[in-house]
Design a protein around this motif. Structure first.
Motif, short mmCIF file in Angstrom:
data_model
loop_
_atom_site.label_atom_id
_atom_site.label_comp_id
_atom_site.label_asym_id
_atom_site.label_seq_id
_atom_site.Cartn_x
_atom_site.Cartn_y
_atom_site.Cartn_z
N SER A 245 0.85 -1.20 0.00
CA SER A 245 0.00 0.00 0.00
C SER A 245 0.87 1.23 0.00
O SER A 245 1.97 1.23 0.57
CB SER A 245 -0.92 0.02 1.22
OG SER A 245 -0.16 0.01 2.42
N ALA A 246 0.40 2.27 -0.66
CA ALA A 246 1.09 3.55 -0.62
C ALA A 246 0.86 4.19 0.75
O ALA A 246 -0.05 3.79 1.49
CB ALA A 246 0.56 4.45 -1.74
N ALA A 248 -0.62 6.07 3.66
CA ALA A 248 -2.00 6.49 3.88
C ALA A 248 -2.06 7.57 4.95
O ALA A 248 -1.22 7.63 5.85
CB ALA A 248 -2.86 5.30 4.30
N ILE A 308 1.48 -2.52 -6.55
CA ILE A 308 0.18 -2.07 -6.04
C ILE A 308 0.38 -0.72 -5.35
O ILE A 308 -0.37 0.23 -5.57
CB ILE A 308 -0.42 -3.10 -5.06
CG1 ILE A 308 -0.54 -4.48 -5.72
CG2 ILE A 308 -1.78 -2.64 -4.56
CD1 ILE A 308 -0.95 -5.57 -4.75
N ALA A 309 1.42 -0.66 -4.50
CA ALA A 309 1.72 0.60 -3.82
C ALA A 309 2.15 1.66 -4.82
O ALA A 309 1.76 2.84 -4.70
CB ALA A 309 2.82 0.36 -2.78
N GLU A 312 -1.00 2.99 -6.56
CA GLU A 312 -1.79 3.84 -5.67
C GLU A 312 -1.17 5.22 -5.54
O GLU A 312 -1.87 6.23 -5.47
CB GLU A 312 -1.90 3.19 -4.29
CG GLU A 312 -2.85 2.00 -4.22
CD GLU A 312 -2.94 1.45 -2.80
OE1 GLU A 312 -2.20 1.94 -1.92
OE2 GLU A 312 -3.74 0.52 -2.58
N SER A 313 0.16 5.27 -5.50
CA SER A 313 0.84 6.56 -5.31
C SER A 313 0.69 7.47 -6.52
O SER A 313 0.86 8.69 -6.40
CB SER A 313 2.32 6.34 -5.01
OG SER A 313 3.01 5.88 -6.16
N LYS A 315 -1.93 8.38 -7.85
CA LYS A 315 -3.09 9.25 -7.65
C LYS A 315 -2.68 10.61 -7.10
O LYS A 315 -3.40 11.60 -7.31
CB LYS A 315 -4.08 8.60 -6.68
CG LYS A 315 -4.73 7.32 -7.19
CD LYS A 315 -5.67 6.78 -6.13
CE LYS A 315 -6.38 5.51 -6.58
NZ LYS A 315 -7.28 4.98 -5.53
N GLU A 339 -7.99 -4.83 -9.15
CA GLU A 339 -7.53 -3.63 -8.46
C GLU A 339 -6.71 -2.75 -9.40
O GLU A 339 -6.86 -1.52 -9.42
CB GLU A 339 -6.70 -4.02 -7.23
CG GLU A 339 -6.29 -2.85 -6.36
CD GLU A 339 -5.66 -3.29 -5.04
OE1 GLU A 339 -5.17 -2.41 -4.32
OE2 GLU A 339 -5.66 -4.50 -4.74
N LEU A 343 -7.43 1.08 -10.85
CA LEU A 343 -6.42 2.15 -10.77
C LEU A 343 -6.13 2.72 -12.15
O LEU A 343 -5.93 3.93 -12.31
CB LEU A 343 -5.14 1.60 -10.14
CG LEU A 343 -5.21 1.34 -8.63
CD1 LEU A 343 -4.03 0.49 -8.18
CD2 LEU A 343 -5.25 2.65 -7.85
N ASP A 346 -8.68 5.18 -12.99
CA ASP A 346 -8.57 6.43 -12.23
C ASP A 346 -7.36 7.27 -12.63
O ASP A 346 -7.36 8.49 -12.45
CB ASP A 346 -8.48 6.13 -10.73
CG ASP A 346 -9.75 5.47 -10.19
OD1 ASP A 346 -10.81 5.64 -10.82
OD2 ASP A 346 -9.66 4.78 -9.16
#
Length: 447
Positions: A245-246, A248, A308-309, A312-313, A315, A339, A343, A346
């Motif tokens: 995960s990035a 949070a 994945i991280a 997410e980053s 964004k 997932e 992304l 987005d």
């Protein structure tokens, strides 16, 4: 690993040659060389004990922690090889009187030698279960302490208070202090960050764990890894895992852990929500560059977790075009495909390319180079997956115009061998081929 750190270690190991060269003119040259090998082994092992502490600042000099683990392994191999040669080559010198404890030091040195040889060999046999290897690995410090005792009191052509004696003794003391720190002081220090297991999700053979901090929590960058320790029976071993995960705002962390062994299997079956966890880190330099240069991400199997991280980053940061090649055996193994698709929807600059080898889809350097076209020289390539695949892609892409410094990867295995399995397979193949050849000769009719 950083070349500066390697040069420091090499210089520290070779510096005593200056003193031993002078001794070789006064005593038997072979014995002087043997004593240098023993001293060099102690210097390397003292450095290795220090590298094992994972204290802050090590990555500055020696590179990211995954590279330090590789460096640690090869330092140990060289140190034990030097120690073995020291035992084979006679180190006794005429006219040298030993101290009162020299006889005991000789015997303790033999115990140290064989103990280090056994544990060193066990470290590179990767099929030994991790928990057994880790438990036995703790005794390396004990045998190193015996080796230091051997050095302090053995017969030698110099005194411990002389420059050469003080130099080698300093590395012995560094190793002993590092070992005592690891087994006595570190367990009592507030190392790591306290978390609670908030949620557990099972995706195929992957267990996703979401943690929330009890306090401030740990700050990390997308792509880094950390050591996870769970306060639950059977799961208290500390293991390194990539953060999927990035960063949070609430400080929560996520680990996506594939069932690959005894510990990860128990984790998937027995972990409960609400339990305490300790996270130590972050570590690693597998992080995204600044700027808008094109990027290619290659994730094979569970090696996709840092991406994945990464995704997410995107964004919250600007970037150039990004293509993720997600390589799996079966499409059903692409646990994170949905997932990534969300992304990609987005983040317009992000594109997912899913490749299934069962469908005959394999990633080749030609595919990457064709898509990058004239931008290959400016492209950053990030890879996480099997070593053989990494080596093949890197070599071919560099030949097609990629800059070597722009191919980024992480050493996927913290514990790795030195090629013994490959050597055993080669010897087996040669042996079987020879048996087949002789059998064929015996069955051929005589001329």
């Amino acid at each position: 690993m950083r070349i500066f750190g390697v040069i420091l270690i090499a210089a520290a190991t070779l510096w005593p040659v200056y003193w031993f060269a002078g001794l070789a003119g006064q005593h038997d040259a072979g014995a002087s060389f043997s004593q240098y090998l023993g001293s060099a082994s102690l210097i390397l092992m003292g450095i290795n004990q220090f590298l094992a502490t994972r204290i802050k600042g090590l990555e500055t000099f020696f590179g990211s922690l995954d590279r330090i683990y590789v460096l640690h392994k090869w330092i140990a191999v060289i140190a034990i090889a030097a120690l073995g040669l020291h035992d084979i080559i006679d180190a006794e010198m005429d006219g040298i009187r030993g101290e009162a404890l020299s006889g005991i030091a000789e015997d303790i040195g033999e115990v140290s030698l064989y103990g280090l040889l056994i544990l060193g060999f066990a470290s590179v046999i990767t099929f030994i279960p991790y928990h057994l290897w880790k438990w036995t690995h703790r005794f390396i410090g004990v045998f190193f302490a015996m080796g230091a005792f051997h050095f302090f009191f053995i017969e030698k052509p110099f005194q411990n208070a002389e420059p050469l004696g003080l130099y080698v003794s300093a590395f012995c003391l560094l190793g002993l202090a590092s070992y005592l720190y690891m087994i006595l002081l570190r367990p009592m220090l507030p190392v790591g960050h306290a978390y609670v297991v908030k949620a557990i999700r099972h995706v195929g053979t992957v267990t996703e764990i979401t943690l929330t901090p009890k306090g401030r929590g740990m700050r990390h960058k997308a792509g880094q890894f950390a050591f996870l320790q769970l306060a639950q029976s059977g799961l208290s071993e500390e293991h390194p895992f990539t953060l999927s995960s990035a960063p949070a705002e609430d400080g929560s962390l996520r680990f996506s852990i594939k069932d690959l062994g005894d510990f990860t299997r128990r984790l998937g079956q027995n972990l409960d929500e609400g339990g305490d966890a300790t996270v130590t880190g972050p570590f690693g330099h597998f992080t995204l560059p600044s700027g808008r240069d094109p990027q290619v991400w290659i994730g094979a199997g569970i090696g996709v977790t840092p991406f994945i991280a990464f995704a997410e980053s995107l964004k919250t940061r600007e970037s150039g075009p990004v293509t993720l090649y997600y390589c799996v055996r079966e499409e059903s193994d692409a646990f994170f495909a949905e997932e990534f698709r969300q992304l990609a929807a987005d983040v317009p600059a992000f594109e997912l390319v899913l490749l299934s080898s069962a469908n005959g889809e394999r990633l080749t350097p030609d595919i990457i180079a064709a898509k990058a076209a004239a931008d290959l020289g400016r492209t950053h390539v990030y890879f996480c997956g099997p070593k053989a695949m990494r080596s093949a892609l890197r070599t071919e892409l560099i030949s097609k115009g990629l800059r070597g410094s722009r191919f980024h990867f992480e050493e996927f295995e913290m514990r790795s061998g030195i090629g013994l399995r490959k050597l055993a397979n080669w010897l087996l193949d040669r042996g079987l081929s020879e048996l087949a050849r002789r059998r064929e000769q015996r069955t051929q009719p005589g001329e």
